[in-house]
Design a protein around this motif. Structure first.
Motif, PDB file in Angstrom:
ATOM      1  N   MET A 112      -4.806  35.658  -7.826  1.00  0.00           N
ATOM      2  CA  MET A 112      -5.215  35.795  -6.444  1.00  0.00           C
ATOM      3  C   MET A 112      -4.594  34.712  -5.567  1.00  0.00           C
ATOM      4  SD  MET A 112      -6.946  37.772  -4.655  1.00  0.00           S
ATOM      5  CE  MET A 112      -7.938  37.972  -3.244  1.00  0.00           C
ATOM      6  N   TYR A 113      -4.568  33.481  -6.087  1.00  0.00           N
ATOM      7  CA  TYR A 113      -4.002  32.383  -5.307  1.00  0.00           C
ATOM      8  C   TYR A 113      -2.475  32.394  -5.335  1.00  0.00           C
ATOM      9  CZ  TYR A 113      -8.709  30.560  -5.295  1.00  0.00           C
ATOM     10  OH  TYR A 113     -10.042  30.415  -5.112  1.00  0.00           O
ATOM     11  N   LEU A 114      -1.920  33.079  -6.283  1.00  0.00           N
ATOM     12  CA  LEU A 114      -0.478  33.127  -6.429  1.00  0.00           C
ATOM     13  C   LEU A 114       0.185  34.025  -5.381  1.00  0.00           C
ATOM     14  CD1 LEU A 114       1.913  32.229  -8.153  1.00  0.00           C
ATOM     15  CD2 LEU A 114       1.506  34.209  -9.605  1.00  0.00           C
ATOM     16  N   PHE A 115      -0.504  35.049  -4.939  1.00  0.00           N
ATOM     17  CA  PHE A 115       0.071  35.999  -3.997  1.00  0.00           C
ATOM     18  C   PHE A 115       0.497  35.352  -2.668  1.00  0.00           C
ATOM     19  CE2 PHE A 115      -0.271  39.284  -0.696  1.00  0.00           C
ATOM     20  CZ  PHE A 115       0.727  40.122  -1.139  1.00  0.00           C
ATOM     21  N   PRO A 116      -0.329  34.558  -1.996  1.00  0.00           N
ATOM     22  CA  PRO A 116       0.123  33.927  -0.736  1.00  0.00           C
ATOM     23  C   PRO A 116       1.303  32.971  -0.951  1.00  0.00           C
ATOM     24  CG  PRO A 116      -2.255  33.741  -0.942  1.00  0.00           C
ATOM     25  CD  PRO A 116      -1.737  34.285  -2.238  1.00  0.00           C
ATOM     26  N   ILE A 117       1.319  32.269  -2.060  1.00  0.00           N
ATOM     27  CA  ILE A 117       2.429  31.357  -2.353  1.00  0.00           C
ATOM     28  C   ILE A 117       3.715  32.159  -2.549  1.00  0.00           C
ATOM     29  CG2 ILE A 117       3.324  29.719  -4.041  1.00  0.00           C
ATOM     30  CD1 ILE A 117       0.391  28.827  -4.452  1.00  0.00           C
ATOM     31  N   LEU A 118       3.618  33.277  -3.241  1.00  0.00           N
ATOM     32  CA  LEU A 118       4.778  34.136  -3.464  1.00  0.00           C
ATOM     33  C   LEU A 118       5.304  34.711  -2.149  1.00  0.00           C
ATOM     34  CD1 LEU A 118       6.607  35.385  -5.597  1.00  0.00           C
ATOM     35  CD2 LEU A 118       4.991  37.264  -5.767  1.00  0.00           C
ATOM     36  N   VAL A 119       4.426  35.136  -1.273  1.00  0.00           N
ATOM     37  CA  VAL A 119       4.828  35.676   0.027  1.00  0.00           C
ATOM     38  C   VAL A 119       5.540  34.606   0.852  1.00  0.00           C
ATOM     39  CG1 VAL A 119       3.965  36.560   2.231  1.00  0.00           C
ATOM     40  CG2 VAL A 119       3.085  37.484   0.091  1.00  0.00           C
ATOM     41  N   ILE A 120       5.005  33.404   0.874  1.00  0.00           N
ATOM     42  CA  ILE A 120       5.624  32.308   1.620  1.00  0.00           C
ATOM     43  C   ILE A 120       6.997  31.971   1.042  1.00  0.00           C
ATOM     44  CG2 ILE A 120       5.425  29.841   2.148  1.00  0.00           C
ATOM     45  CD1 ILE A 120       2.384  30.319   2.401  1.00  0.00           C
ATOM     46  N   ALA A 121       7.117  31.963  -0.272  1.00  0.00           N
ATOM     47  CA  ALA A 121       8.399  31.660  -0.913  1.00  0.00           C
ATOM     48  C   ALA A 121       9.455  32.705  -0.555  1.00  0.00           C
ATOM     49  CB  ALA A 121       8.227  31.571  -2.426  1.00  0.00           C
ATOM     50  N   VAL A 122       9.080  33.975  -0.553  1.00  0.00           N
ATOM     51  CA  VAL A 122      10.025  35.033  -0.214  1.00  0.00           C
ATOM     52  C   VAL A 122      10.450  34.930   1.252  1.00  0.00           C
ATOM     53  CG1 VAL A 122      10.257  37.537   0.079  1.00  0.00           C
ATOM     54  CG2 VAL A 122       9.273  36.611  -2.015  1.00  0.00           C
ATOM     55  N   LEU A 123       9.523  34.641   2.138  1.00  0.00           N
ATOM     56  CA  LEU A 123       9.854  34.482   3.555  1.00  0.00           C
ATOM     57  C   LEU A 123      10.779  33.290   3.790  1.00  0.00           C
ATOM     58  CD1 LEU A 123       6.441  35.292   5.265  1.00  0.00           C
ATOM     59  CD2 LEU A 123       8.519  36.675   5.261  1.00  0.00           C
ATOM     60  N   LEU A 124      10.515  32.174   3.141  1.00  0.00           N
ATOM     61  CA  LEU A 124      11.375  31.000   3.286  1.00  0.00           C
ATOM     62  C   LEU A 124      12.779  31.267   2.760  1.00  0.00           C
ATOM     63  CD1 LEU A 124       9.007  28.031   2.436  1.00  0.00           C
ATOM     64  CD2 LEU A 124      10.063  28.563   4.629  1.00  0.00           C
ATOM     65  N   TYR A 125      12.869  31.953   1.655  1.00  0.00           N
ATOM     66  CA  TYR A 125      14.181  32.288   1.104  1.00  0.00           C
ATOM     67  C   TYR A 125      14.957  33.168   2.090  1.00  0.00           C
ATOM     68  CZ  TYR A 125      17.852  34.168  -1.799  1.00  0.00           C
ATOM     69  OH  TYR A 125      19.082  34.533  -2.281  1.00  0.00           O
ATOM     70  N   GLY A 126      14.289  34.138   2.665  1.00  0.00           N
ATOM     71  CA  GLY A 126      14.943  35.022   3.626  1.00  0.00           C
ATOM     72  C   GLY A 126      15.421  34.294   4.863  1.00  0.00           C
ATOM     73  N   LEU A 127      14.697  33.299   5.289  1.00  0.00           N
ATOM     74  CA  LEU A 127      15.082  32.545   6.477  1.00  0.00           C
ATOM     75  C   LEU A 127      16.187  31.533   6.210  1.00  0.00           C
ATOM     76  CD1 LEU A 127      11.586  31.869   8.066  1.00  0.00           C
ATOM     77  CD2 LEU A 127      13.358  33.411   8.903  1.00  0.00           C
ATOM     78  N   LEU A 128      16.220  30.961   5.028  1.00  0.00           N
ATOM     79  CA  LEU A 128      17.138  29.869   4.739  1.00  0.00           C
ATOM     80  C   LEU A 128      18.393  30.265   3.968  1.00  0.00           C
ATOM     81  CD1 LEU A 128      14.504  27.142   3.836  1.00  0.00           C
ATOM     82  CD2 LEU A 128      15.650  27.515   6.025  1.00  0.00           C
ATOM     83  N   ALA A 129      18.400  31.401   3.328  1.00  0.00           N
ATOM     84  CA  ALA A 129      19.537  31.789   2.494  1.00  0.00           C
ATOM     85  C   ALA A 129      20.719  32.234   3.344  1.00  0.00           C
ATOM     86  CB  ALA A 129      19.129  32.920   1.556  1.00  0.00           C
ATOM     87  N   LYS A 130      21.893  31.719   3.025  1.00  0.00           N
ATOM     88  CA  LYS A 130      23.145  32.105   3.673  1.00  0.00           C
ATOM     89  C   LYS A 130      23.061  32.034   5.189  1.00  0.00           C
ATOM     90  CE  LYS A 130      25.466  35.457   2.042  1.00  0.00           C
ATOM     91  NZ  LYS A 130      25.932  36.761   1.588  1.00  0.00           N
ATOM     92  N   ARG A 131      22.562  30.950   5.710  1.00  0.00           N
ATOM     93  CA  ARG A 131      22.398  30.821   7.158  1.00  0.00           C
ATOM     94  C   ARG A 131      23.717  30.871   7.910  1.00  0.00           C
ATOM     95  NH1 ARG A 131      18.160  26.369   8.864  1.00  0.00           N
ATOM     96  NH2 ARG A 131      17.879  27.835  10.535  1.00  0.00           N
ATOM     97  N   GLU A 132      24.779  30.308   7.317  1.00  0.00           N
ATOM     98  CA  GLU A 132      26.035  30.217   8.044  1.00  0.00           C
ATOM     99  C   GLU A 132      26.744  31.553   8.220  1.00  0.00           C
ATOM    100  OE1 GLU A 132      26.603  29.215   3.767  1.00  0.00           O
ATOM    101  OE2 GLU A 132      25.405  28.339   5.334  1.00  0.00           O
ATOM    102  N   THR A 133      26.395  32.554   7.431  1.00  0.00           N
ATOM    103  CA  THR A 133      27.037  33.870   7.584  1.00  0.00           C
ATOM    104  C   THR A 133      26.013  34.998   7.653  1.00  0.00           C
ATOM    105  OG1 THR A 133      27.261  34.116   5.205  1.00  0.00           O
ATOM    106  CG2 THR A 133      29.142  33.183   6.379  1.00  0.00           C
ATOM    107  N   ARG A 134      24.803  34.705   7.999  1.00  0.00           N
ATOM    108  CA  ARG A 134      23.766  35.737   7.988  1.00  0.00           C
ATOM    109  C   ARG A 134      24.103  36.903   8.910  1.00  0.00           C
ATOM    110  NH1 ARG A 134      18.717  33.403   9.880  1.00  0.00           N
ATOM    111  NH2 ARG A 134      18.748  32.343   7.914  1.00  0.00           N
ATOM    112  N   ASP A 135      24.575  36.636  10.127  1.00  0.00           N
ATOM    113  CA  ASP A 135      24.845  37.707  11.083  1.00  0.00           C
ATOM    114  C   ASP A 135      26.274  38.232  11.007  1.00  0.00           C
ATOM    115  OD1 ASP A 135      22.268  37.588  12.073  1.00  0.00           O
ATOM    116  OD2 ASP A 135      22.781  36.043  13.527  1.00  0.00           O
ATOM    117  N   CYS A 136      27.137  37.597  10.262  1.00  0.00           N
ATOM    118  CA  CYS A 136      28.539  38.002  10.212  1.00  0.00           C
ATOM    119  C   CYS A 136      28.711  39.273   9.377  1.00  0.00           C
ATOM    120  CB  CYS A 136      29.402  36.899   9.619  1.00  0.00           C
ATOM    121  SG  CYS A 136      29.604  35.506  10.730  1.00  0.00           S
TER     122      CYS A 136
END
Length: 63
Positions: free
Chosen positions: A1-25
């Protein structure tokens, strides 16, 4: 139960921070048959550059 919010936050952070320099290219390749180089054009920002065939640029030139 406590793992689910941590997992959601981790996935969101990865999506925001991964490949920032070419995300829109979105690079498109125009091959030069006379050499092993290609002309690359970014559809998002319009940047152009030359580089090896089949290897899109790793950073955006928007700066």
């Amino acid at each position: 139960m406590y793992l689910f919010p941590i997992l959601v936050i981790a996935v969101l952070l990865y999506g925001l921070l991964a490949k920032r320099e070419t995300r829109d290219c979105r690079w498109r390749e125009k091959r030069d048959p006379a050499s092993d180089q290609s002309d690359w054009a970014c559809l998002h920002c319009g940047a152009t550059m030359r580089g090896p065939q089949s290897t899109p640029p790793k950073s955006c030139l928007r700066a």
